[in-house]
Design an enzyme around this catalytic site. Structure first.
Site, PDB file in Angstrom:
ATOM      1  N   LYS A 217       3.360   1.597  15.955  1.00 34.53           N
ATOM      2  CA  LYS A 217       4.557   1.289  15.174  1.00 34.53           C
ATOM      3  C   LYS A 217       4.871   2.413  14.193  1.00 34.53           C
ATOM      4  O   LYS A 217       6.020   2.827  14.035  1.00 34.53           O
ATOM      5  CB  LYS A 217       4.372  -0.029  14.410  1.00 34.53           C
ATOM      6  CG  LYS A 217       5.565  -0.414  13.544  1.00 34.53           C
ATOM      7  CD  LYS A 217       5.326  -1.734  12.828  1.00 34.53           C
ATOM      8  CE  LYS A 217       6.531  -2.113  11.966  1.00 34.53           C
ATOM      9  NZ  LYS A 217       6.331  -3.399  11.254  1.00 34.53           N
ATOM     10  N   GLN A 218       3.840   2.891  13.508  1.00 34.25           N
ATOM     11  CA  GLN A 218       4.017   3.923  12.487  1.00 34.25           C
ATOM     12  C   GLN A 218       2.769   4.787  12.452  1.00 34.25           C
ATOM     13  O   GLN A 218       1.691   4.367  12.864  1.00 34.25           O
ATOM     14  CB  GLN A 218       4.245   3.283  11.120  1.00 34.25           C
ATOM     15  CG  GLN A 218       3.057   2.490  10.615  1.00 34.25           C
ATOM     16  CD  GLN A 218       3.456   1.256   9.842  1.00 34.25           C
ATOM     17  OE1 GLN A 218       4.057   0.338  10.387  1.00 34.25           O
ATOM     18  NE2 GLN A 218       3.124   1.232   8.571  1.00 34.25           N
TER      19      GLN A 218
ATOM     20  N   TRP B 190       0.808  -1.213   0.000  1.00 35.98           N
ATOM     21  CA  TRP B 190       0.000   0.000   0.000  1.00 35.98           C
ATOM     22  C   TRP B 190       0.840   1.260   0.000  1.00 35.98           C
ATOM     23  O   TRP B 190       0.397   2.310  -0.498  1.00 35.98           O
ATOM     24  CB  TRP B 190      -0.917   0.028   1.228  1.00 35.98           C
ATOM     25  CG  TRP B 190      -0.179   0.270   2.522  1.00 35.98           C
ATOM     26  CD1 TRP B 190       0.580  -0.608   3.239  1.00 35.98           C
ATOM     27  CD2 TRP B 190      -0.124   1.506   3.245  1.00 35.98           C
ATOM     28  NE1 TRP B 190       1.098  -0.025   4.354  1.00 35.98           N
ATOM     29  CE2 TRP B 190       0.680   1.278   4.391  1.00 35.98           C
ATOM     30  CE3 TRP B 190      -0.685   2.766   3.050  1.00 35.98           C
ATOM     31  CZ2 TRP B 190       0.948   2.273   5.334  1.00 35.98           C
ATOM     32  CZ3 TRP B 190      -0.420   3.760   3.987  1.00 35.98           C
ATOM     33  CH2 TRP B 190       0.388   3.515   5.113  1.00 35.98           C
ATOM     34  N   ASP B 191       2.052   1.176   0.557  1.00 38.00           N
ATOM     35  CA  ASP B 191       2.840   2.396   0.694  1.00 38.00           C
ATOM     36  C   ASP B 191       3.285   2.947  -0.661  1.00 38.00           C
ATOM     37  O   ASP B 191       3.649   4.119  -0.759  1.00 38.00           O
ATOM     38  CB  ASP B 191       4.042   2.196   1.618  1.00 38.00           C
ATOM     39  CG  ASP B 191       4.892   0.990   1.252  1.00 38.00           C
ATOM     40  OD1 ASP B 191       4.689   0.417   0.174  1.00 38.00           O
ATOM     41  OD2 ASP B 191       5.760   0.622   2.066  1.00 38.00           O
TER      42      ASP B 191
ATOM     43  N   GLU C  24       0.849  -1.190  12.343  1.00 39.01           N
ATOM     44  CA  GLU C  24       0.938  -2.645  12.394  1.00 39.01           C
ATOM     45  C   GLU C  24       1.054  -3.187  13.815  1.00 39.01           C
ATOM     46  O   GLU C  24       1.229  -4.388  13.998  1.00 39.01           O
ATOM     47  CB  GLU C  24       2.100  -3.113  11.527  1.00 39.01           C
ATOM     48  CG  GLU C  24       1.863  -2.809  10.051  1.00 39.01           C
ATOM     49  CD  GLU C  24       3.069  -3.116   9.185  1.00 39.01           C
ATOM     50  OE1 GLU C  24       4.056  -3.681   9.699  1.00 39.01           O
ATOM     51  OE2 GLU C  24       3.045  -2.774   7.987  1.00 39.01           O
TER      52      GLU C  24
END
Length: 788
Positions: free
Chosen positions: A592-593, A361-362, A488
């Site tokens: 996480k992000q 997806w990134d 995540e």
């Protein structure tokens, strides 16, 4: 890792050789055009960290092993493999093979030129017998000849005459590093190629191989142009069989004389064309390159990059190493995609085998917006590739008992290749990320043909997915339950705010496109009632808000969870997922992000300024950045809410993530989305650029360390240059029709060729700098940008 590369505005170079760091350098010095990728291996092949020669889309299939099977689990996985490697040029001086580990290396330098798109290597070596030679090689993976890579290799005898032999090879079935823990998969990937055919004649040879499971056929052809002293005619012999083709070039050199070998390598692959057809195509590609010659290849490379840099270049005053890092990042984004042409762009590009060569997806979320703003043709081709996988996406949605299309979370050819469904299948936001990339592309380019041919269908099928996935409550609110957002360390939450807001934008974008193109909508079976249903669902999407804490929770109830005990977590326990079970991470507040913070950027119109400031401070205290994707987004929002020095630290981190190997895994390939994030941190952060249906807006502010910042954006085929200083910003439109933008709260009309300068309002008073979990502060910019 400390800085190791020389600081230069337009190149990345290093002196000396340290075998321990070769794998890292091979990723940094890798060359690609989006179709062919060569890691920056030494010409002679050994020593090496990780050998790598890739073709975009070429993979081997393998069974997906599960401890327990479950409905909907993918049965087959996909892994990138090395294609026959044509980089290799081995040198023998007298009767001694050249090897950096033997003899004496007097000098050794390598340099990646970001304007020429070439990798140059210069060395001087003395053999054990005392023969001294100088070697200079230049390699290129061509932007103008899509299938071709080439090397010019010069050997000079320095202080005495000597015989030299160059063994130019193409080698199949080179091993990859361990790519899977299961021995059944590992054995399958160890030697994935079967020989189909080989030919050799004169200075040329071709190998044709086919994968054993995925049935992909690859042809790699090579030819050579040899130049030697007139007094000593070289001998040339070529043979090919099995996994190796070799051209042997022998010459006698007097002191001061040189042998030059220019090697042209052509690559073709297909899942349906015959071996003979692919052989012919590869050989024709090489013949065309030989006809244009080495100089023609290099000139074409420079011309392609000159055109790219005219818009894409970011100019920085105040920090030389940042200037280098930004141009390196933009070069990597460009070379990962410029000739991909209806292929995906893997998470590592074509610089390594990390992530098994998958795209995620990134790419749509982080890389495509940068390409749309700097190289829109490459963005269009990537979106057309996604569109070509709609058949797989529809099948996947049907398997999940959903309507529309569910795009693969990780894939090479469009089929789902992830076996961990809580972090893949449940991460439905990928579908909205793809839709948002299509909407952004059309806004930026005005390409209505693309919208008719590709965009509307992507939007409609993903809108259908959201309607079938969602739930209506008794109060008329629309919910998305059991989904996983970008973070995540969370999974299967209800009403993830990022997912819900992106789905909302997806639904509205689909309705608008269908109304603009009613004939396309009819062809897709979209009626007025369905369009109205999309609009109704979009208006009713539930966005949770924690009224007690006055922040948006990452998902419904998230802010009520226990916080992770950061004080009890030691520095050696990061990355958390390597040291703690996911079930524990999933039930705690630890990020996480960027997730909610990513929503503040992508869905910026959904939040007030106060909501953004409170949310940013709240999630700063929870975000550990165990992903390279996070720092760029945190830089953007830190700058927006007024924490410019914090934003600068985050920019420093993302700008050096691969150059300094901050995550310790750059040997697996560069983090292409993070490289794209460097531009995002600059344009979206310090440029304050946002886009919406209303057009482009800017709120530029600089950190104290920078005195000037300039960047470019493509708008409807024209280039807008933005030049930011501490007190004012100047806008200049290159050509085309006038464009209206917003500078802070002021509306500006930009006319081609005329500069417009607007002052910067007084700085914000953001309050105390937000704190991060203990030991997880961003990299200090002053330290990061210190020269080696």
């Amino acid at each position: 890792m400390a800085a190791r590369f020389d600081v230069d505005d337009w190149s990345v170079g290093i002196e000396g050789v340290d075998v321990e760091h070769l794998a890292h350098e091979e990723s940094v010095f890798g060359l690609s055009n989006g179709h062919v990728g060569w890691r920056g291996n030494l010409d002679e092949g050994d020593p090496h960290g990780v050998a790598g020669s890739y073709l975009n889309g070429v993979f081997e299939e393998h069974p997906m092993p599960y401890a327990e099977d479950g409905y909907g689990y993918p049965e087959w996985g996909q892994s990138v493999i090395n294609v026959p490697n044509g980089q290799i040029l081995r040198l023998i001086v007298g009767d001694e093979p050249f090897d950096l580990r033997d003899g004496t290396v007097v000098d050794h330098r390598r340099r990646l030129d970001l304007r020429d798109g070439t990798l140059t290597r210069e060395l001087e070596w003395v053999s054990a017998a005392g023969r001294r030679v100088r070697v200079r090689s230049i390699r290129v993976v061509s932007f103008t000849h899509r299938s071709v890579a080439a090397i010019r290799y010069d050997v000079t005898a320095i202080d005495q005459g000597t015989d030299v032999t160059v063994l130019s090879e193409t080698l199949a079935n080179e091993p990859l590093p361990t790519v899977h823990d299961d021995p059944r998969v590992r054995d399958l990937l160890a030697e994935p190629w079967d020989e189909v055919a080989s030919t050799a004649r004169g200075t040329a040879a071709t190998l044709v191989h086919r994968t054993r499971k995925s049935a992909l056929t690859v042809a790699v052809a090579m030819d050579h142009v040899v130049t030697a002293p007139d007094s000593h005619e070289p001998t040339v012999e070529t043979d090919a069989a099995g996994d190796r083709a070799r051209t042997t070039i022998r010459a006698t050199l007097a002191a001061g004389e040189s042998l030059q070998v220019v090697k042209f390598v052509g690559h073709e692959w297909s899942g349906h064309l015959s071996a003979a057809t692919l052989r012919d195509r590869a050989e024709v590609a090489v013949a065309d390159a030989v006809r244009d010659g080495w100089d023609g290849l290099v000139e074409g490379q420079r011309a392609s990059l000159d055109e790219y840099w005219e818009c894409a270049d970011v100019r920085i005053e105040g920090e030389p190493r940042l200037q280098q890092a930004v141009r390196f990042a933009l070069f990597q984004v460009f070379q990962a995609s410029v000739r991909a042409e209806l292929r995906s762009v893997p998470g590592k590009g074509l610089t390594g085998s990390g992530y098994e060569g998958h795209t995620f997806w990134d790419f749509e979320a982080f890389v495509l917006p940068v390409l749309t703003s700097t190289a829109p043709h490459a963005a269009e081709q990537a979106l057309r590739w996604r569109h070509s996988t709609l058949g797989h996406a529809r099948e996947r949605a049907k398997q999940l008992h959903l309507s529309g299309a569910a795009f693969a979370w990780r894939t090479i050819d469009g089929r789902e290749s992830s076996g961990y469904w809580p972090a893949s299948t449940a991460a439905f936001h990928i579908n909205a990320d793809i839709a948002a990339a299509a909407v952004h592309y059309v806004r930026a380019t005005g390409d209505r043909d693309f919208e008719r041919e590709v965009g509307t269908e992507i939007l409609a099928e993903t809108a259908r997915l959201w309607v079938s996935l969602g739930r209506w409550d008794a109060r008329g609110a629309f919910h998305l339950d059991g989904v996983t957002g970008p973070d995540e360390y969370s999974a299967l939450g209800n009403d993830n705010v990022y997912t819900n807001l992106m789905a909302q934008l997806n639904l509205r974008g689909a309705a608008a496109a269908a109304r603009r193109h009613p004939d396309v909508a009819r062809r897709l079976g979209v009626e007025d009632d369905e369009i109205g249903g999309w609009e109704t669902a979009a208006a009713a999407v539930h966005i949770p808000f924690d009224h007690d804490r006055q922040v948006h929770p990452q998902a419904d109830g998230y802010t009520d969870l226990a916080r992770w005990d950061f004080d009890a977590t030691g520095p050696d326990q990061y990355l958390l997922h390597d040291n703690f079970p996911y079930f524990d991470l999933y039930r705690k507040q630890v990020v996480k992000q960027a997730d909610l913070v990513l929503a503040l950027y992508f869905a910026h119109e959904a939040f007030t300024a106060d909501e953004k400031a409170r949310a940013f401070a709240y999630y700063e205290a929870l975000t550990v950045r165990d992903s390279s994707l996070s720092a760029a987004v945190q830089a953007v929002i830190a700058a927006e809410v007024g924490h410019l020095d914090l934003a600068y630290d985050y920019l420093a981190e993302v700008a050096t993530v691969d150059l300094d190997d901050l995550h310790g895994n750059t040997e697996e390939g560069l983090h292409i989305a993070a490289q794209a994030g460097v531009w995002t941190a600059i344009a979206g952060g310090f440029g304050g650029m946002r886009e919406s249906d209303a057009g482009l807006s800017f709120r530029p502010r600089l950190p104290a360390a920078l005195t000037r910042l300039g960047f470019g954006v493509r708008i409807h085929g024209c280039t807008l240059r933005v030049d930011v200083t501490p007190r004012a910003t100047t806008y200049r439109l290159s050509s085309g029709d006038p464009v209206t933008i917003r500078h802070f709260d002021e509306e500006l009309l930009l006319e081609p060729g005329r500069e417009v300068t607007a002052s910067t309002p007084s700085p914000l008073s953001p309050g105390p700098r937000p704190t991060q979990p203990r030991g997880r502060e961003p990299r200090n910019a002053r330290e990061a940008f210190r020269a080696p």
